[in-house]
Structures are given as structure tokens and as C-alpha cells.
Write a protein that holds these residues in place. Structure first.
Motif, PDB file in Angstrom:
ATOM      1  N   ALA A  42      15.927   4.500   4.970  1.00 36.18           N
ATOM      2  CA  ALA A  42      15.274   4.868   5.335  1.00 36.18           C
ATOM      3  C   ALA A  42      15.629   5.597   6.937  1.00 36.18           C
ATOM      4  O   ALA A  42      14.626   6.072   7.586  1.00 36.18           O
ATOM      5  CB  ALA A  42      14.072   3.303   6.660  1.00 36.18           C
ATOM      6  N   ALA A  43      17.369   6.176   6.339  1.00 37.11           N
ATOM      7  CA  ALA A  43      17.537   6.933   6.966  1.00 37.11           C
ATOM      8  C   ALA A  43      16.492   8.391   6.719  1.00 37.11           C
ATOM      9  O   ALA A  43      16.902   8.884   5.450  1.00 37.11           O
ATOM     10  CB  ALA A  43      18.643   7.178   7.245  1.00 37.11           C
ATOM     11  N   ASP A  44      16.506   9.464   7.687  1.00 41.59           N
ATOM     12  CA  ASP A  44      16.095  11.290   7.387  1.00 41.59           C
ATOM     13  C   ASP A  44      17.030  11.597   6.368  1.00 41.59           C
ATOM     14  O   ASP A  44      18.337  12.376   6.661  1.00 41.59           O
ATOM     15  CB  ASP A  44      16.387  11.468   8.439  1.00 41.59           C
ATOM     16  N   THR A  47      18.253  15.209   7.472  1.00 44.31           N
ATOM     17  CA  THR A  47      19.330  15.119   8.192  1.00 44.31           C
ATOM     18  C   THR A  47      20.455  15.035   8.143  1.00 44.31           C
ATOM     19  O   THR A  47      21.252  16.107   8.422  1.00 44.31           O
ATOM     20  CB  THR A  47      18.488  14.288   9.491  1.00 44.31           C
ATOM     21  N   GLY A  79      20.559   2.027   9.923  1.00 42.21           N
ATOM     22  CA  GLY A  79      20.861   3.203   9.708  1.00 42.21           C
ATOM     23  C   GLY A  79      21.797   3.810   8.981  1.00 42.21           C
ATOM     24  O   GLY A  79      21.693   2.903   8.052  1.00 42.21           O
ATOM     25  N   LEU A 138      23.254   7.650  11.403  1.00 45.41           N
ATOM     26  CA  LEU A 138      21.321   8.491  11.729  1.00 45.41           C
ATOM     27  C   LEU A 138      20.553   6.821  11.780  1.00 45.41           C
ATOM     28  O   LEU A 138      20.715   6.250  11.077  1.00 45.41           O
ATOM     29  CB  LEU A 138      20.603   9.494  10.306  1.00 45.41           C
ATOM     30  N   THR A 140      17.388   4.509  10.939  1.00 40.73           N
ATOM     31  CA  THR A 140      16.894   4.093  10.631  1.00 40.73           C
ATOM     32  C   THR A 140      15.048   4.473  11.167  1.00 40.73           C
ATOM     33  O   THR A 140      14.958   5.303  11.989  1.00 40.73           O
ATOM     34  CB  THR A 140      15.949   2.932   9.612  1.00 40.73           C
ATOM     35  N   VAL A 141      14.054   5.664   9.952  1.00 38.82           N
ATOM     36  CA  VAL A 141      12.538   6.371  10.245  1.00 38.82           C
ATOM     37  C   VAL A 141      11.859   5.261  10.118  1.00 38.82           C
ATOM     38  O   VAL A 141      12.117   5.063   8.401  1.00 38.82           O
ATOM     39  CB  VAL A 141      12.741   7.806   9.206  1.00 38.82           C
ATOM     40  N   ARG A 145       6.875   8.152   9.077  1.00 39.07           N
ATOM     41  CA  ARG A 145       7.024   8.994   9.369  1.00 39.07           C
ATOM     42  C   ARG A 145       8.499   9.270   8.405  1.00 39.07           C
ATOM     43  O   ARG A 145       8.376  10.243   8.144  1.00 39.07           O
ATOM     44  CB  ARG A 145       8.164   8.975  10.720  1.00 39.07           C
ATOM     45  N   ARG A 146       8.369   8.724   7.248  1.00 38.84           N
ATOM     46  CA  ARG A 146       8.928   9.763   6.110  1.00 38.84           C
ATOM     47  C   ARG A 146       8.669  10.183   5.274  1.00 38.84           C
ATOM     48  O   ARG A 146       6.951  10.141   4.865  1.00 38.84           O
ATOM     49  CB  ARG A 146       9.676   8.177   5.396  1.00 38.84           C
TER      50      ARG A 146
END
Length: 150
Positions: A42-44, A47, A79, A138, A140-141, A145-146
């Protein structure tokens, strides 16, 4: 189900040696993208790729010799953390403190550490037995928003 609650994510890590050349940058980006995608982490990813490319490019440009650079990617429940290890013990320029003044808009260099400071949850460097490690984290998102895979 594998016994994990829905909100828990497994931890995993990778460590790989990269050549001390510009060719390391796209390889590092691909490794981070693959790590985040394969575990549906779930990290971007965008980025993470950008900041990884900056760390690897800095290690190639600002360290002497041809010793490999090492990329370490850790996927954590909260993250991800990415580290780039090189043989130079000198700390990176203005990674953890803002530089004085604005970057020159006509210069091609000088924005990498600014991007890392601005886009990561945290960043820093630490000495290692053979030089230093420069890192960023980073968070988690949230799922809404993912980016969805095409």
C-alpha cells in the motif's frame, strides 16, 4: 486466508547489489516497482520509484570508484523503507536540513535531496561498516487513494 487480519500486511525485504553506473537507476526503479506491485503493498509506488532513483543517482554521481551500490527495500506493515548503501562515509549534502535559498531554476542538479525531504515521511543517513546508508520511508496509502493497475 493466511491468518492475517485484513489490516495487517506482511513484512518482506530485498537486498541487491547494483553497478556503480547510471544503469543502476532504471534497475533500482524497476526493483522497487516490482516489490510494491507483487505484494500489492500500500505504499505509493510512483513516489517510491522517484525517490529511489534520486538516491541511486546521488550515490553514483557523488561517490568515487566502481564498488557496487547496494539497494535495500523493506516492506513493513506501516509503509516501506528504502536504503541505498555506498562506500563513501561522508553524509549527503542537505538531506535532513533545508538548504539556504531556493534552487536555481536553470540548473539541472540540486533538487534530488529536496524531493526526498518533501515527499518522504522521513529520511536520513547512517554510517555503515563500509561507508553509509541513505534512506527514506513512505507511509501506506489508503486504498481509495491508490492507483489502480491498468
Amino acid at each position: 486466508m493466511n491468518g492475517l487480519a485484513l489490516h495487517e500486511r506482511p513484512s518482506a525485504s530485498w537486498r541487491i547489489a547494483l553497478p556503480h553506473s547510471a544503469a543502476a537507476v532504471p534497475v533500482a526503479r524497476a526493483l522497487v516497482r516490482t516489490a510494491l506491485t507483487e505484494l500489492e503493498h500500500a505504499a505509493d509506488s510512483d513516489t517510491a520509484e522517484l525517490l529511489t532513483a534520486e538516491l541511486v543517482a546521488n550515490a553514483v554521481e557523488h561517490t568515487a570508484g566502481d564498488s557496487p551500490i547496494e539497494l535495500v527495500v523493506e516492506l513493513l506493515p506501516t509503509g516501506c523503507k528504502v536504503e541505498v548503501h555506498d562506500r563513501d562515509p561522508a553524509p549527503p549534502g542537505n538531506l535532513t536540513r533545508p538548504s539556504v535559498g531556493e534552487p536555481d531554476p536553470w540548473q539541472e542538479h540540486g533538487r534530488g535531496l529536496l524531493l526526498i525531504r518533501a515527499l518522504s515521511a522521513s529520511c536520513g543517513h547512517r554510517p555503515t561498516e563500509s561507508g553509509k546508508a541513505v534512506w527514506f520511508r513512505l507511509p501506506t496509502v489508503p486504498a481509495q487513494r491508490r492507483r489502480r493497475p491498468a
